[in-house]
Write a protein that holds these residues in place. Structure first.
Motif, PDB file in Angstrom:
ATOM      1  N   LYS A  65       0.832  -1.209   0.000  1.00 17.64           N
ATOM      2  CA  LYS A  65       0.000   0.000   0.000  1.00 17.64           C
ATOM      3  C   LYS A  65       0.866   1.257   0.000  1.00 17.64           C
ATOM      4  N   LEU A  66       1.909   1.233   0.814  1.00 18.20           N
ATOM      5  CA  LEU A  66       2.784   2.399   0.895  1.00 18.20           C
ATOM      6  C   LEU A  66       3.473   2.672  -0.438  1.00 18.20           C
ATOM      7  N   LEU A  67       3.966   1.627  -1.087  1.00 13.92           N
ATOM      8  CA  LEU A  67       4.666   1.814  -2.360  1.00 13.92           C
ATOM      9  C   LEU A  67       3.711   2.263  -3.457  1.00 13.92           C
ATOM     10  N   VAL A  68       2.521   1.659  -3.532  1.00 12.99           N
ATOM     11  CA  VAL A  68       1.549   2.067  -4.552  1.00 12.99           C
ATOM     12  C   VAL A  68       1.157   3.525  -4.337  1.00 12.99           C
ATOM     13  N   TYR A  69       0.916   3.893  -3.075  1.00 13.68           N
ATOM     14  CA  TYR A  69       0.588   5.293  -2.778  1.00 13.68           C
ATOM     15  C   TYR A  69       1.736   6.212  -3.193  1.00 13.68           C
ATOM     16  N   GLY A  70       2.958   5.810  -2.862  1.00 10.14           N
ATOM     17  CA  GLY A  70       4.111   6.642  -3.197  1.00 10.14           C
ATOM     18  C   GLY A  70       4.266   6.841  -4.690  1.00 10.14           C
ATOM     19  N   TYR A  71       4.183   5.765  -5.476  1.00  9.29           N
ATOM     20  CA  TYR A  71       4.364   5.880  -6.924  1.00  9.29           C
ATOM     21  C   TYR A  71       3.224   6.679  -7.560  1.00  9.29           C
ATOM     22  N   LEU A  72       2.015   6.583  -6.985  1.00  9.48           N
ATOM     23  CA  LEU A  72       0.907   7.384  -7.501  1.00  9.48           C
ATOM     24  C   LEU A  72       1.106   8.870  -7.217  1.00  9.48           C
ATOM     25  N   ASN A  73       1.890   9.176  -6.197  1.00  3.97           N
ATOM     26  CA  ASN A  73       2.100  10.568  -5.796  1.00  3.97           C
ATOM     27  C   ASN A  73       3.533  11.026  -6.042  1.00  3.97           C
ATOM     28  N   ARG A  74       4.227  10.338  -6.942  1.00  4.34           N
ATOM     29  CA  ARG A  74       5.574  10.712  -7.393  1.00  4.34           C
ATOM     30  C   ARG A  74       6.592  10.695  -6.246  1.00  4.34           C
ATOM     31  N   ILE A  75       6.444   9.722  -5.366  1.00  4.16           N
ATOM     32  CA  ILE A  75       7.406   9.541  -4.270  1.00  4.16           C
ATOM     33  C   ILE A  75       7.925   8.105  -4.376  1.00  4.16           C
ATOM     34  N   ARG A  76       9.178   7.962  -4.818  1.00  4.03           N
ATOM     35  CA  ARG A  76       9.737   6.613  -4.972  1.00  4.03           C
ATOM     36  C   ARG A  76      10.792   6.285  -3.932  1.00  4.03           C
ATOM     37  N   SER A  77      11.505   7.273  -3.459  1.00  8.10           N
ATOM     38  CA  SER A  77      12.608   7.035  -2.540  1.00  8.10           C
ATOM     39  C   SER A  77      12.107   6.416  -1.243  1.00  8.10           C
ATOM     40  N   SER A  78      12.790   5.368  -0.778  1.00  4.15           N
ATOM     41  CA  SER A  78      12.386   4.722   0.473  1.00  4.15           C
ATOM     42  C   SER A  78      12.548   5.660   1.657  1.00  4.15           C
ATOM     43  N   ARG A  79      13.534   6.530   1.618  1.00  2.00           N
ATOM     44  CA  ARG A  79      13.722   7.491   2.717  1.00  2.00           C
ATOM     45  C   ARG A  79      12.611   8.542   2.711  1.00  2.00           C
ATOM     46  N   CYS A  80      12.195   8.970   1.527  1.00  2.43           N
ATOM     47  CA  CYS A  80      11.079   9.914   1.449  1.00  2.43           C
ATOM     48  C   CYS A  80       9.783   9.275   1.918  1.00  2.43           C
ATOM     49  N   LEU A  81       9.571   8.012   1.545  1.00  2.00           N
ATOM     50  CA  LEU A  81       8.372   7.308   1.999  1.00  2.00           C
ATOM     51  C   LEU A  81       8.395   7.132   3.518  1.00  2.00           C
ATOM     52  N   GLU A  82       9.572   6.890   4.069  1.00  2.00           N
ATOM     53  CA  GLU A  82       9.691   6.776   5.531  1.00  2.00           C
ATOM     54  C   GLU A  82       9.249   8.076   6.205  1.00  2.00           C
ATOM     55  N   ARG A  83       9.650   9.216   5.648  1.00  2.00           N
ATOM     56  CA  ARG A  83       9.256  10.499   6.220  1.00  2.00           C
ATOM     57  C   ARG A  83       7.749  10.733   6.102  1.00  2.00           C
ATOM     58  N   GLU A  84       7.170  10.295   4.958  1.00  2.00           N
ATOM     59  CA  GLU A  84       5.729  10.484   4.770  1.00  2.00           C
ATOM     60  C   GLU A  84       4.914   9.749   5.838  1.00  2.00           C
ATOM     61  N   CYS A  85       5.442   8.638   6.334  1.00  2.00           N
ATOM     62  CA  CYS A  85       4.717   7.858   7.339  1.00  2.00           C
ATOM     63  C   CYS A  85       4.500   8.656   8.629  1.00  2.00           C
ATOM     64  N   ASP A  86       5.345   9.635   8.894  1.00  2.00           N
ATOM     65  CA  ASP A  86       5.256  10.406  10.137  1.00  2.00           C
ATOM     66  C   ASP A  86       4.584  11.759   9.960  1.00  2.00           C
ATOM     67  N   ARG A  87       4.325  12.180   8.711  1.00  2.00           N
ATOM     68  CA  ARG A  87       3.791  13.537   8.526  1.00  2.00           C
ATOM     69  C   ARG A  87       2.601  13.609   7.576  1.00  2.00           C
ATOM     70  N   ASN A  88       2.312  12.536   6.858  1.00  2.00           N
ATOM     71  CA  ASN A  88       1.252  12.542   5.853  1.00  2.00           C
ATOM     72  C   ASN A  88       0.014  11.847   6.433  1.00  2.00           C
ATOM     73  N   ILE A  89      -1.075  12.593   6.575  1.00  2.00           N
ATOM     74  CA  ILE A  89      -2.287  12.043   7.195  1.00  2.00           C
ATOM     75  C   ILE A  89      -2.852  10.900   6.359  1.00  2.00           C
ATOM     76  N   GLU A  90      -2.777  11.016   5.022  1.00  2.00           N
ATOM     77  CA  GLU A  90      -3.286   9.944   4.166  1.00  2.00           C
ATOM     78  C   GLU A  90      -2.511   8.650   4.399  1.00  2.00           C
ATOM     79  N   VAL A  91      -1.175   8.751   4.499  1.00  2.00           N
ATOM     80  CA  VAL A  91      -0.360   7.558   4.743  1.00  2.00           C
ATOM     81  C   VAL A  91      -0.640   7.005   6.139  1.00  2.00           C
ATOM     82  N   MET A  92      -0.810   7.873   7.121  1.00  2.00           N
ATOM     83  CA  MET A  92      -1.145   7.401   8.471  1.00  2.00           C
ATOM     84  C   MET A  92      -2.443   6.605   8.460  1.00  2.00           C
TER      85      MET A  92
END
Length: 515
Positions: A65-92
């Motif tokens: 789910k995290l990877l599909v969400y990231g690629y749909l929103n132009r976020i591929r980097s694993s470090r960027c996705l890690e940051r989104e987990c703590d600040r993005n309400i949709e990812v939370m």
């Protein structure tokens, strides 16, 4: 003057509302959640059984789910996705406030390349359920995605030879200087230079041995399976070549493959896979001239597929185009050609052979006529000293059939670029995915490309069908899937029985995703 004022930083976001209340009903993150939950992840190849001891693992659904969400929103980097987990309400909301670290995310992507390919196929099946795949007209093409390997770290025999020649020259200069009396400091510098050049020479000799042992013409030191390829005209990049087949109805990719070679030998495999995906061989496949190879055209024609491949310009044009080879009529009964002036070109029966590449040699017959000596229009037909020469090989009938198909459907072939370039343009130009993020091989590159195409297909389906229909579909699919899966495990039902059960529901569900 009046201004808008924000909330106090001590106040909960959303006025104390829950995550569920903060995510709107039409937010596409709900579709991502339902879609991934509807997939039989174990059947697709994801690992779901982990030992009880030790630290609990993340379920593959969470990471997917995290990877599909990231690629749909132009976020591929694993470090960027890690940051989104703590600040993005949709990812939370999507992950239930779980926050995998970047190593976990990257390892999941690189270890599940085959399973991600099956997720892509699931998006194709989803599109087929909504009648978005026509299966009548498909276009194939490739696009180059830059690899994580610079040109500097890509070598061929010529480049290695130039480096070795330079090193030998420097070594010779240093050794010549050492043969003369030198101050102590200067002598140490020269000895260091000799040792450094010797190490570099051994490095390049090792690369040369690697080329000789592998039989390859290139070696890349950062990403071993990437190759330097022509991107456009004379511009080259170290890249991977992504082959794709796109259905014409809604420009949806139905198949892809990551390779490190050119297009010439790719069409046969692409058509064969497309036949199994669209479940018929009555479709028409469009390709550009890079795919113009007799063996591949023959494969497509044997499969019963009508392939239209652009014809490259003749290697040797006649002074007057009206006397090019395509204007010479072939008589299969007498094995002769007739030129536009009515003269007959025949063969002496001898079989000639030429080696155009590393593949198997090509055998052919040659056709000539003595009438060239006295022909009044010889200057318009040929400049060869011995007159007009035509070569006919094993694949000439295949090429002639292709030419006839293009002449019958010229308007059909003109659609090729508009069909197949649609996903490439969106992914590379609009989304910025012009390079492969992963390293160390085609399999890992395939995982990256697979997630790009999963995101592209889901975006297209979401935009065409609408979120309400998709959400209802995935929810119904999820309930039916688990019910029938449990039922099949208990009673060991056949796939046909399960498909019959699903087809009887309000929504037609394609159980082929099981396989």
């Amino acid at each position: 003057m009046k201004f808008k004022y924000g909330c106090s930083r001590g106040e909960p976001p959303g006025g104390g509302a829950s995550l569920e209340e903060l995510i709107s009903p039409d937010n596409e993150v709900r579709f991502i959640d339902a879609f991934v939950d509807s997939l039989p992840l174990e059947k697709l190849g994801f690992r779901v059984d982990f030992p009880e001891n030790g630290r609990p693992a993340y379920h593959p659904a969470i990471l997917l789910k995290l990877l599909v969400y990231g690629y749909l929103n132009r976020i591929r980097s694993s470090r960027c996705l890690e940051r989104e987990c703590d600040r993005n309400i949709e990812v939370m909301w999507l992950l239930g406030q779980l926050a995998p670290d970047h190593n976990t995310i990257a390892n999941f992507r690189k270890h599940n390349a085959k399973a991600i390919t099956r997720v892509f196929r699931a998006t194709v099946k989803l599109a087929r359920d909504f009648k978005l795949i026509g299966g009548e007209l498909l276009a194939g093409d490739s696009t180059k995605l830059r690899a994580q390997n610079s040109k500097k770290n890509n070598y061929n025999r010529g480049k290695i030879a130039r480096h070795l020649a330079y090193i030998e020259e420097r070594l010779s200069e240093a050794q010549q200087a050492l043969s003369l009396p030198q101050p102590g400091a200067r002598q140490e510098q020269l000895l260091d230079a000799v040792a450094r050049h010797a190490r570099r020479r051994e490095y390049y000799l090792q690369l040369l041995r690697q080329l000789q042992d592998s039989g390859q013409d290139q070696v890349s030191t950062s990403d071993a399976e990437s190759r330097q390829m022509i991107i456009r005209n004379t511009i080259t990049e170290v890249a991977y070549n992504v082959q794709a087949m796109v259905d014409a109805r809604h420009c949806l990719p139905v198949d892809y493959q990551v390779t490190n070679h050119n297009d010439r030998q790719a069409m046969g495999g692409m058509v064969r896979r497309a036949k199994s995906i669209v479940r018929n061989n009555t479709f028409t496949a469009l390709f550009d001239k890079g795919y113009y190879a007799g063996s591949e055209l023959e494969t497509a024609q044997k499969l019963g597929v009508t392939a239209l491949v652009a014809i490259p310009a003749p290697a040797a044009n006649a002074p007057d185009p009206g006397y090019n080879v395509e204007h010479f009529a072939y008589d299969s009964v007498n094995d002769t050609y007739t030129c536009p002036e009515g003269h007959t070109l025949s063969t002496n029966g001898h079989v000639y052979t030429k080696h155009l590449n590393r593949s198997s040699p090509t055998s052919f017959h040659q056709y000539r006529t003595k009438a060239c000596r006295t022909c009044a229009v010889r200057g318009l037909c040929t400049t060869a000293k011995n007159g007009k020469l035509i070569e006919r090989n094993t694949y000439t009938p295949v090429f002639e059939l292709n030419r006839q198909n293009i002449q019958r459907h010229p308007e059909l072939y003109r659609r090729r670029q508009a069909i197949v370039e649609h996903p490439f343009g969106t992914i590379k130009r609009q989304w910025g995915y012009s390079y492969v993020l992963t390293k160390q091989g085609m399999e890992r590159a395939s995982a990256d490309v697979g997630l790009m195409l999963v995101a592209y297909n889901l975006r297209r389906i979401f935009n065409i069908v609408g979120w309400q229909t998709l959400l209802a579909y995935c929810t119904a699919f999820l309930g039916a899937l688990w019910l029938l899966y449990a039922k099949s495990r208990a009673k060991r039902l056949t796939q046909a029985q399960i498909r019959k059960d699903l087809a009887s529901g309000e929504v037609y569900l394609q159980i082929a995703i099981f396989s």
